[in-house]
Write a protein that holds these residues in place. Sequence first.
Motif, PDB file in Angstrom:
ATOM      1  N   HIS A  20       5.356 -61.074  62.488  1.00  0.00           N
ATOM      2  CA  HIS A  20       4.675 -60.841  63.758  1.00  0.00           C
ATOM      3  C   HIS A  20       5.732 -61.038  64.845  1.00  0.00           C
ATOM      4  CE1 HIS A  20       0.908 -61.103  66.308  1.00  0.00           C
ATOM      5  NE2 HIS A  20       1.879 -61.376  67.175  1.00  0.00           N
ATOM      6  N   LEU A  21       5.883 -60.084  65.740  1.00  0.00           N
ATOM      7  CA  LEU A  21       6.905 -60.148  66.778  1.00  0.00           C
ATOM      8  C   LEU A  21       6.723 -61.393  67.643  1.00  0.00           C
ATOM      9  CD1 LEU A  21       9.259 -58.891  68.352  1.00  0.00           C
ATOM     10  CD2 LEU A  21       7.554 -57.552  69.626  1.00  0.00           C
ATOM     11  N   HIS A  22       7.757 -62.235  67.661  1.00  0.00           N
ATOM     12  CA  HIS A  22       7.754 -63.437  68.481  1.00  0.00           C
ATOM     13  C   HIS A  22       9.189 -63.879  68.745  1.00  0.00           C
ATOM     14  CE1 HIS A  22       7.992 -64.998  64.355  1.00  0.00           C
ATOM     15  NE2 HIS A  22       8.518 -66.106  64.856  1.00  0.00           N
ATOM     16  N   PHE A  23       9.377 -64.561  69.853  1.00  0.00           N
ATOM     17  CA  PHE A  23      10.681 -65.105  70.228  1.00  0.00           C
ATOM     18  C   PHE A  23      10.569 -66.613  70.369  1.00  0.00           C
ATOM     19  CE2 PHE A  23      12.088 -60.969  70.770  1.00  0.00           C
ATOM     20  CZ  PHE A  23      13.298 -60.838  71.432  1.00  0.00           C
ATOM     21  N   HIS A  24      11.493 -67.326  69.728  1.00  0.00           N
ATOM     22  CA  HIS A  24      11.652 -68.759  69.945  1.00  0.00           C
ATOM     23  C   HIS A  24      12.519 -68.914  71.184  1.00  0.00           C
ATOM     24  CE1 HIS A  24      10.182 -70.017  65.926  1.00  0.00           C
ATOM     25  NE2 HIS A  24      10.602 -68.807  65.593  1.00  0.00           N
ATOM     26  N   LEU A  25      12.108 -69.767  72.110  1.00  0.00           N
ATOM     27  CA  LEU A  25      12.849 -70.020  73.340  1.00  0.00           C
ATOM     28  C   LEU A  25      13.221 -71.497  73.336  1.00  0.00           C
ATOM     29  CD1 LEU A  25      10.485 -68.015  75.704  1.00  0.00           C
ATOM     30  CD2 LEU A  25      12.538 -67.207  74.517  1.00  0.00           C
ATOM     31  N   VAL A  26      14.504 -71.768  73.141  1.00  0.00           N
ATOM     32  CA  VAL A  26      14.951 -73.125  72.847  1.00  0.00           C
ATOM     33  C   VAL A  26      15.921 -73.618  73.919  1.00  0.00           C
ATOM     34  CG1 VAL A  26      15.987 -74.620  71.105  1.00  0.00           C
ATOM     35  CG2 VAL A  26      14.684 -72.593  70.396  1.00  0.00           C
ATOM     36  N   PRO A  27      15.471 -74.535  74.782  1.00  0.00           N
ATOM     37  CA  PRO A  27      16.358 -75.094  75.796  1.00  0.00           C
ATOM     38  C   PRO A  27      17.442 -75.952  75.143  1.00  0.00           C
ATOM     39  CG  PRO A  27      14.062 -75.604  76.267  1.00  0.00           C
ATOM     40  CD  PRO A  27      14.122 -75.062  74.885  1.00  0.00           C
ATOM     41  N   LYS A  28      18.655 -75.809  75.636  1.00  0.00           N
ATOM     42  CA  LYS A  28      19.773 -76.617  75.132  1.00  0.00           C
ATOM     43  C   LYS A  28      20.375 -77.388  76.302  1.00  0.00           C
ATOM     44  CE  LYS A  28      21.135 -75.954  71.133  1.00  0.00           C
ATOM     45  NZ  LYS A  28      21.856 -74.878  70.582  1.00  0.00           N
ATOM     46  N   TYR A  29      20.721 -78.638  76.031  1.00  0.00           N
ATOM     47  CA  TYR A  29      21.254 -79.550  77.033  1.00  0.00           C
ATOM     48  C   TYR A  29      22.630 -80.026  76.576  1.00  0.00           C
ATOM     49  CZ  TYR A  29      16.328 -79.434  78.244  1.00  0.00           C
ATOM     50  OH  TYR A  29      15.070 -79.015  78.575  1.00  0.00           O
ATOM     51  N   VAL A  30      23.559 -80.180  77.508  1.00  0.00           N
ATOM     52  CA  VAL A  30      24.955 -80.500  77.181  1.00  0.00           C
ATOM     53  C   VAL A  30      25.060 -81.678  76.219  1.00  0.00           C
ATOM     54  CG1 VAL A  30      27.174 -81.263  78.122  1.00  0.00           C
ATOM     55  CG2 VAL A  30      25.865 -79.492  79.296  1.00  0.00           C
ATOM     56  N   ASP A  31      24.342 -82.739  76.458  1.00  0.00           N
ATOM     57  CA  ASP A  31      24.421 -83.912  75.583  1.00  0.00           C
ATOM     58  C   ASP A  31      23.299 -83.951  74.557  1.00  0.00           C
ATOM     59  OD1 ASP A  31      26.723 -84.882  76.867  1.00  0.00           O
ATOM     60  OD2 ASP A  31      25.506 -85.815  78.440  1.00  0.00           O
ATOM     61  N   GLY A  32      22.604 -82.833  74.384  1.00  0.00           N
ATOM     62  CA  GLY A  32      21.464 -82.786  73.481  1.00  0.00           C
ATOM     63  C   GLY A  32      21.821 -82.295  72.093  1.00  0.00           C
ATOM     64  N   PRO A  33      20.824 -82.279  71.219  1.00  0.00           N
ATOM     65  CA  PRO A  33      21.025 -81.851  69.835  1.00  0.00           C
ATOM     66  C   PRO A  33      21.533 -80.413  69.738  1.00  0.00           C
ATOM     67  CG  PRO A  33      18.854 -82.842  70.126  1.00  0.00           C
ATOM     68  CD  PRO A  33      19.456 -82.686  71.484  1.00  0.00           C
ATOM     69  N   ASP A  34      22.509 -80.222  68.878  1.00  0.00           N
ATOM     70  CA  ASP A  34      23.025 -78.899  68.510  1.00  0.00           C
ATOM     71  C   ASP A  34      23.599 -78.101  69.681  1.00  0.00           C
ATOM     72  OD1 ASP A  34      22.212 -79.252  65.770  1.00  0.00           O
ATOM     73  OD2 ASP A  34      20.163 -78.839  66.433  1.00  0.00           O
ATOM     74  N   TYR A  35      23.973 -78.771  70.775  1.00  0.00           N
ATOM     75  CA  TYR A  35      24.567 -78.025  71.887  1.00  0.00           C
ATOM     76  C   TYR A  35      25.852 -77.356  71.402  1.00  0.00           C
ATOM     77  CZ  TYR A  35      26.236 -76.598  76.401  1.00  0.00           C
ATOM     78  OH  TYR A  35      26.679 -75.829  77.448  1.00  0.00           O
ATOM     79  N   GLY A  36      25.972 -76.087  71.690  1.00  0.00           N
ATOM     80  CA  GLY A  36      27.140 -75.323  71.242  1.00  0.00           C
ATOM     81  C   GLY A  36      26.971 -74.756  69.849  1.00  0.00           C
ATOM     82  N   GLY A  37      25.817 -74.973  69.240  1.00  0.00           N
ATOM     83  CA  GLY A  37      25.560 -74.479  67.889  1.00  0.00           C
ATOM     84  C   GLY A  37      24.162 -73.896  67.792  1.00  0.00           C
TER      85      GLY A  37
END
Length: 141
Positions: A97-114
Amino acid sequence: MKSDPKDCLYCQNNETLHNLMIEIAPLSVSRVFLFKEQTYRGRCLVAYKDHVNDLFELSDEERNAFMADVTRVTRAMDKAFHPEKINYGAYSDKLSHLHFHLVPKYVDGPDYGGVFQMNPGKVYLADAEYQEMIEAIKKNL
């Protein structure tokens, strides 16, 4: 893999869906949800209103309306949570089903840069905290 609407959690609007996310609002051609798992503070999902398997199946007008909904939500997320970046994920291997995950990323947060994890299962909030996040998003929609 093309899925059947009878087996689709977005189309069925079932308990599995409501265990994973909270519906925030209907949009012009989609619905926006807040993920209950909040490792990535403010994570949302936008699902197309009808059972469509892939973005390319939409007419240009439908696609533009869907992407306008996605953009509307990311703007609201940016105003509400001030992430450094918002990652977009359009995975449909097991549920087409067509859907988009929208995931905020924060510099000191989990998986930033990945790459973000689909469901880390680490951060769940109290009902009042979810409601506060939903109101912040709605205010900016």
